[in-house]
Scaffold this active site. Structure first.
Site, PDB file in Angstrom:
ATOM      1  CB  CYS A 159      -0.982  -0.019   1.168  1.00  0.00           C
ATOM      2  SG  CYS A 159      -0.259   0.194   2.808  1.00  0.00           S
ATOM      3  NE  ARG A 175      -4.423   1.465   1.696  1.00  0.00           N
ATOM      4  CZ  ARG A 175      -4.246   2.086   0.548  1.00  0.00           C
ATOM      5  NH1 ARG A 175      -5.137   1.962  -0.414  1.00  0.00           N
ATOM      6  NH2 ARG A 175      -3.187   2.842   0.349  1.00  0.00           N
ATOM      7  CG  ASP A 232      -4.820   4.794   3.471  1.00  0.00           C
ATOM      8  OD1 ASP A 232      -4.918   4.340   4.634  1.00  0.00           O
ATOM      9  OD2 ASP A 232      -3.761   5.278   3.015  1.00  0.00           O
TER      10      ASP A 232
END
Length: 136
Positions: free
Chosen positions: A7, A13, A111
């Protein structure tokens, strides 16, 4: 199978996806990284750790690191949390390297560092992780 989850900062994440995949596929070698280097050496973001722990995933031993071109040789599969990170990964691909890079989920994983929806993020991650395991 060696899998890398990527990520932006490697504190929400991809860190959570690493924890989930480690539990669902203990025979896999799973790691995570971020395309940005802002959080290198830091543990996963506190609220993400708390949300993951409530579901039985321990992220406390993880430390953020930055994705690098050497990761193409180290992993069988690189999974990006969203299209922008996938594009950033591809820009670092060395010539002639064929390591598969794909999206982790059927959709971009929002996110939660920005959305604050840690539970919704984990819902998507758990579904995508189960699908990844069933494919292999």
């Amino acid at each position: 199978m060696k899998v890398l989850l990527v990520c932006l900062g490697n504190i929400c994440r991809s860190a959570a996806a690493e924890g989930v995949l480690r539990q669902l596929a203990p025979e896999w070698q799973v790691d995570s990284a971020g395309t940005g280097g802002w959080h290198v050496g830091e543990p996963p973001y506190g609220p993400m750790q708390q949300a993951a722990a409530a579901r039985g995933y321990d992220l406390s031993g993880q430390k953020a690191r930055q994705f690098n071109a050497g990761d193409f040789a180290a992993y069988d599969l690189i999974l990006a949390m969203d299209g922008q990170n996938q594009a950033d990964i591809e820009r670092l691909r060395p010539a002639g390297v064929t390591t598969k890079v794909a999206l982790f989920a059927k959709q971009d994983v929002p996110d939660p560092y920005y959305t604050r929806d840690f539970e919704g993020c984990l819902d998507i991650i758990e579904d995508a992780a189960r699908e990844q395991v069933s494919r292999s």
